[in-house]
Design a protein around this motif. Structure first.
Motif, PDB file in Angstrom:
ATOM      1  N   TRP A  41       1.661  17.126  -4.651  1.00  0.00           N
ATOM      2  CA  TRP A  41       0.988  15.894  -4.254  1.00  0.00           C
ATOM      3  C   TRP A  41       1.432  14.736  -5.147  1.00  0.00           C
ATOM      4  O   TRP A  41       1.595  14.903  -6.366  1.00  0.00           O
ATOM      5  N   TYR A  42       1.615  13.574  -4.529  1.00  0.00           N
ATOM      6  CA  TYR A  42       2.081  12.387  -5.226  1.00  0.00           C
ATOM      7  C   TYR A  42       1.217  11.189  -4.840  1.00  0.00           C
ATOM      8  O   TYR A  42       0.746  11.100  -3.698  1.00  0.00           O
ATOM      9  N   HIS A  43       1.025  10.276  -5.796  1.00  0.00           N
ATOM     10  CA  HIS A  43       0.473   8.953  -5.500  1.00  0.00           C
ATOM     11  C   HIS A  43       1.642   7.973  -5.465  1.00  0.00           C
ATOM     12  O   HIS A  43       2.386   7.862  -6.444  1.00  0.00           O
ATOM     13  N   ARG A  44       1.810   7.260  -4.348  1.00  0.00           N
ATOM     14  CA  ARG A  44       2.883   6.280  -4.263  1.00  0.00           C
ATOM     15  C   ARG A  44       2.351   4.988  -3.632  1.00  0.00           C
ATOM     16  O   ARG A  44       1.393   5.010  -2.863  1.00  0.00           O
ATOM     17  N   ALA A  45       2.984   3.889  -4.014  1.00  0.00           N
ATOM     18  CA  ALA A  45       2.715   2.628  -3.327  1.00  0.00           C
ATOM     19  C   ALA A  45       3.720   2.484  -2.190  1.00  0.00           C
ATOM     20  O   ALA A  45       4.723   3.201  -2.128  1.00  0.00           O
ATOM     21  N   ALA A  46       3.460   1.555  -1.293  1.00  0.00           N
ATOM     22  CA  ALA A  46       4.326   1.410  -0.130  1.00  0.00           C
ATOM     23  C   ALA A  46       4.243  -0.010   0.408  1.00  0.00           C
ATOM     24  O   ALA A  46       3.264  -0.726   0.181  1.00  0.00           O
ATOM     25  N   ILE A  47       5.278  -0.381   1.102  1.00  0.00           N
ATOM     26  CA  ILE A  47       5.282  -1.601   1.901  1.00  0.00           C
ATOM     27  C   ILE A  47       5.228  -1.163   3.359  1.00  0.00           C
ATOM     28  O   ILE A  47       6.065  -0.385   3.814  1.00  0.00           O
ATOM     29  N   VAL A  48       4.219  -1.636   4.065  1.00  0.00           N
ATOM     30  CA  VAL A  48       4.035  -1.255   5.465  1.00  0.00           C
ATOM     31  C   VAL A  48       4.353  -2.475   6.328  1.00  0.00           C
ATOM     32  O   VAL A  48       3.814  -3.559   6.101  1.00  0.00           O
ATOM     33  N   MET A  49       5.234  -2.268   7.298  1.00  0.00           N
ATOM     34  CA  MET A  49       5.658  -3.369   8.175  1.00  0.00           C
ATOM     35  C   MET A  49       5.412  -3.004   9.631  1.00  0.00           C
ATOM     36  O   MET A  49       5.521  -1.835  10.010  1.00  0.00           O
ATOM     37  N   TRP A  50       5.100  -4.019  10.423  1.00  0.00           N
ATOM     38  CA  TRP A  50       4.918  -3.825  11.859  1.00  0.00           C
ATOM     39  C   TRP A  50       5.227  -5.136  12.573  1.00  0.00           C
ATOM     40  O   TRP A  50       5.108  -6.217  11.980  1.00  0.00           O
ATOM     41  N   PRO A  51       5.650  -5.064  13.844  1.00  0.00           N
ATOM     42  CA  PRO A  51       5.863  -6.296  14.612  1.00  0.00           C
ATOM     43  C   PRO A  51       4.559  -7.074  14.714  1.00  0.00           C
ATOM     44  O   PRO A  51       3.478  -6.488  14.804  1.00  0.00           O
ATOM     45  N   ARG A  52       4.672  -8.384  14.727  1.00  0.00           N
ATOM     46  CA  ARG A  52       3.454  -9.200  14.763  1.00  0.00           C
ATOM     47  C   ARG A  52       2.616  -8.919  16.008  1.00  0.00           C
ATOM     48  O   ARG A  52       1.384  -8.994  15.964  1.00  0.00           O
ATOM     49  N   ASP A  53       3.279  -8.584  17.137  1.00  0.00           N
ATOM     50  CA  ASP A  53       2.493  -8.307  18.335  1.00  0.00           C
ATOM     51  C   ASP A  53       1.807  -6.938  18.272  1.00  0.00           C
ATOM     52  O   ASP A  53       1.042  -6.579  19.166  1.00  0.00           O
ATOM     53  N   GLN A  54       2.098  -6.144  17.200  1.00  0.00           N
ATOM     54  CA  GLN A  54       1.432  -4.868  16.997  1.00  0.00           C
ATOM     55  C   GLN A  54       0.460  -4.918  15.816  1.00  0.00           C
ATOM     56  O   GLN A  54      -0.090  -3.891  15.416  1.00  0.00           O
ATOM     57  N   ALA A  55       0.275  -6.115  15.258  1.00  0.00           N
ATOM     58  CA  ALA A  55      -0.584  -6.239  14.078  1.00  0.00           C
ATOM     59  C   ALA A  55      -2.019  -5.817  14.386  1.00  0.00           C
ATOM     60  O   ALA A  55      -2.652  -5.089  13.610  1.00  0.00           O
ATOM     61  N   PHE A  56      -2.541  -6.258  15.520  1.00  0.00           N
ATOM     62  CA  PHE A  56      -3.916  -5.914  15.877  1.00  0.00           C
ATOM     63  C   PHE A  56      -4.073  -4.404  16.016  1.00  0.00           C
ATOM     64  O   PHE A  56      -5.036  -3.808  15.511  1.00  0.00           O
TER      65      PHE A  56
END
Length: 698
Positions: A353-368
């Motif tokens: 098991w690991y604790h990691r940070a991340a950058i999460v990206m999504w298209p703006r039309d999928q933000a909701f």
């Protein structure tokens, strides 16, 4: 001598354990001088040079300012130590720790600092200051002092300004933007073939350093994380995407074997090679030979708003095709690991098991949709707000993005969200969208608090829509246990049905009738199942438990004037076998506690009472068993095999008490099962002599 004077001012040092601050000499054994007694004066130029070096070596940009805030003065005497740990962030701007070891003569007491799988030892000096700086997520420990005194000043390293770096001029950002567009437009191949699935709606890029919820901020990223994040953030903007920071828990599972099970040329010892079942299967990771990756799971636990100003707790499982990283988990240090030895059908695996940070990206039309998947309550409130503000088409378009995952997202949250869902379903003003929003709920979620809203929406979308929705909530053609009802369904019918039908009847008589009909449809099926049970005790218990729900069905029929339902219920009961008296008596006892009991003639309880009395009188009128009559009736169990026929002949014989029956094992087991299931007063013992053995019935 100076060290001994300092000890006179000290107190046992404390440390953080979860939400508490505690003292435990087995973990941390050192003396801490209260901060108000300490004054450490630096030459400004010296400290400035030191911090400039620290900033450069830690990989922080020149544009950011690094300062040092004194935290403590520590004195380690002989045999004192501090086990491996990570520093908590005492300030929102804290990124690391600076340890200043004062000149002193001592042995042992090395400061061990580790990141990923690399560890380094740092020793003090007899004549000069020794300075060590490291990020707060680095594990570190102080080994036991063997002699002398180790004296240190510790500082919190605080970062001010933005750690983001401008992208290079080499086209990296444009390339990253193209890759993001490709990721979000490429269908995902299915593992077992067939048509590809829809493209992913998010991408999770795992960072190298650990961050706490308090320290997760675009402006305080560490080392290479800062430069990579800056590039991705700009690329995401060019690709029409949003980017948020997140914390992730990662679990990997590798096939692995204890090192002593691996022979030359990589051959694993087989399970039958000198294997001792009682041998302890435990140890450190170094004692295992790691093989291929079997599985990897990533769950997002927190994430920020796109501007990084708010941190929200979440729990979102991320698919493997939505995750990437520059540094694989194998190059990092897990915070926990567990080996599972061979278990027959599985095992020989090492979980890490690991604790990691991340950058999460999504298209703006999928933000909701991405936010809604982790917070359905927020999504429902947002839909209602958008529609109420006049943008009904916008609310409908946003709701449409929820369809692929809405059932799954609401599966464990339905009880408290029905009210919000009803408001949103009414606001979107579209029958199909409203049905999609409400479909994941179960009938047990409908209580008095939401009945007015449900009646209003039923009137808005019409009778066929309401009937379909209610049937879905009841589980369609599935049994109650398969649709999530189980033991909750009888309790819900007993406690809520009459009041709900009465209130609903005021707003929508048709909806009240649909609800009543579906409740009776469920009850009649469960009554039939109970009557068909071959076990008399289980049958009577089941029917007794259904008495109060049956009384509620009749009361609800009376409250809504549904005489046809009342007559159908009473007619159904009259057609059943005599065992139904357990149900009738239970329903009549429940009726005595209901306010409608005084009107029992109209409700249908009088019909139940008349039928029950007639059955009981007929049972009491049966002649007593004559002396010497040992006959027993074998209840019909759906089996007409020759064994059951033979058993029935023996049981119906009034004079026979014992039957010795040579039978093979499987045939004996069948007879056992029929006797036990029917709870007959017949013993069955196998006399293990001769072949086949003899089954003795008595």
């Amino acid at each position: 001598a100076k060290a001994r004077k300092l000890l006179g001012l000290g107190q046992p040092a404390r440390f953080g354990r979860g939400e508490e601050t505690v003292t435990d000499p087995d973990v941390r054994d050192t003396w801490e001088i209260p901060k108000h007694l300490v004054r450490a004066e630096w030459n400004d130029a010296t400290l400035k040079d030191i911090l400039a070096t620290v900033k450069e070596e830690l990989g922080l940009p020149n544009a950011a300012e690094l300062t040092a805030d004194l935290h403590s003065l520590l004195v380690y005497e002989t045999n004192q130590h501090f086990l491996a740990h990570q520093d908590s962030e005492k300030d929102d701007s804290m990124v690391g720790t600076l340890v200043v070891t004062l000149p002193s003569s001592y042995a042992g007491g090395e400061l061990m600092v580790g990141h990923n799988e690399e560890w380094k030892a740092y020793r003090g000096s007899k004549t000069a200051l020794s300075l060590v700086a490291f990020y707060a997520d680095c594990h570190h420990e102080v080994l036991k002092v063997k002699s002398g005194y180790r004296i240190t000043l510790t500082y919190n390293l605080l970062l001010h300004g933005d750690t983001s770096r401008p992208p290079g001029e080499d086209g990296t950002v444009a390339e990253l933007a193209d890759l993001l567009r490709e990721h979000f437009s490429t269908p995902v191949p299915r593992y077992y073939g067939g048509p590809a699935a829809n493209p992913p709606n998010r991408l999770v890029y795992l960072l190298d350093h650990e961050y706490t919820p308090r320290g997760l901020n675009w402006r305080r990223l560490k080392g290479a994380d800062a430069s990579r994040a800056a590039l991705l953030r700009i690329a995401a903007d060019q690709a029409g995407c949003e980017a948020v920071l997140a914390l992730a828990d990662v679990k990997t599972t590798h096939s692995a074997f204890p090192a002593d099970e691996i022979y030359g040329y990589g051959r694993r010892r087989d399970w039958y090679d000198d294997y001792d079942d009682d041998e302890e299967q435990s140890g450190s990771e170094g004692e295992y030979e790691i093989q291929e990756l079997v599985d990897s799971e990533v769950t997002l636990t927190h994430w920020t708003e796109p501007d990084g100003t708010r941190l929200k707790q979440t729990s979102l499982f991320v698919k493997g095709n939505e995750v990437c990283a520059s540094t694989p988990e194998g190059d990092l240090e897990p915070y926990s690991s567990e080996y599972e030895g061979y278990m027959g059908n599985w095992g020989n695996t090492l979980d890490r098991w690991y604790h990691r940070a991340a950058i999460v990206m999504w298209p703006r039309d999928q933000a909701f949709a991405n936010r809604a998947e982790t917070s359905p309550a927020w999504a429902l409130d947002e839909l209602a707000a958008v529609a109420s503000a006049g943008d009904v088409p916008g609310a409908q378009a946003a709701a449409a993005t929820l369809a692929p995952f809405w059932d799954r997202a609401l599966r464990a949250r339905t009880a408290e969200l029905l009210g919000k869902a009803l408001r949103a379903a009414e606001a979107v003003a579209d029958a199909g969208t409203a049905a999609m929003l409400l479909r994941p709920f179960r009938i047990e979620n409908l209580t008095g608090a939401d009945v007015d809203s449900f009646g209003k929406i039923a009137g808005k979308y019409g009778q066929p829509w309401t009937a379909d929705l209610l049937r879905t909530w009841f589980g369609g053609d599935q049994p109650a246990w398969a649709s999530g009802g189980g033991t909750e369904r009888p309790r819900w019918v007993a406690d809520w049905l009459p009041g709900l039908c009465a209130k609903l009847h005021v707003r929508s008589g048709a909806a009240a009738q649909f609800l009543l009909d579906l409740a009776w449809e469920w009850a009649s099926k469960d009554i039939g199942t109970g009557l068909a049970s071959p076990s008399p005790s289980h049958r009577d218990t089941t029917l007794g438990d259904l008495g109060k729900p049956l009384a509620s069905v009749l009361s609800a029929a009376a409250a809504t004037g549904a005489t046809s339902t009342r007559d159908a219920v009473c007619g159904f009961i009259r057609k059943q076998q005599d065992a139904v008296t357990a149900l009738e008596m239970s329903a009549l006892r429940a009726a005595a506690e209901m306010s409608c009991y005084s009107a029992q003639a109209d409700v249908g309880f009088a019909d139940l009472a008349v039928d029950c009395v007639a059955r009981l009188r007929a049972r009491l009128a049966r002649p007593q068993r004559t002396p010497g009559d040992w006959s027993i009736e074998l209840p019909a169990g759906g089996c007409t095999c020759d064994l059951c026929d033979t058993l029935r002949v023996f049981l119906e014989d009034k004079s026979r008490r014992t039957f010795e029956w040579p039978l093979a094992q499987q045939r004996r087991q069948h007879v056992h099962s029929r006797i036990d299931a029917a709870e007959l007063s017949v013993t069955h013992v196998t006399r293990r002599q001769g072949r086949p053995y003899t089954l003795v019935l008595n």
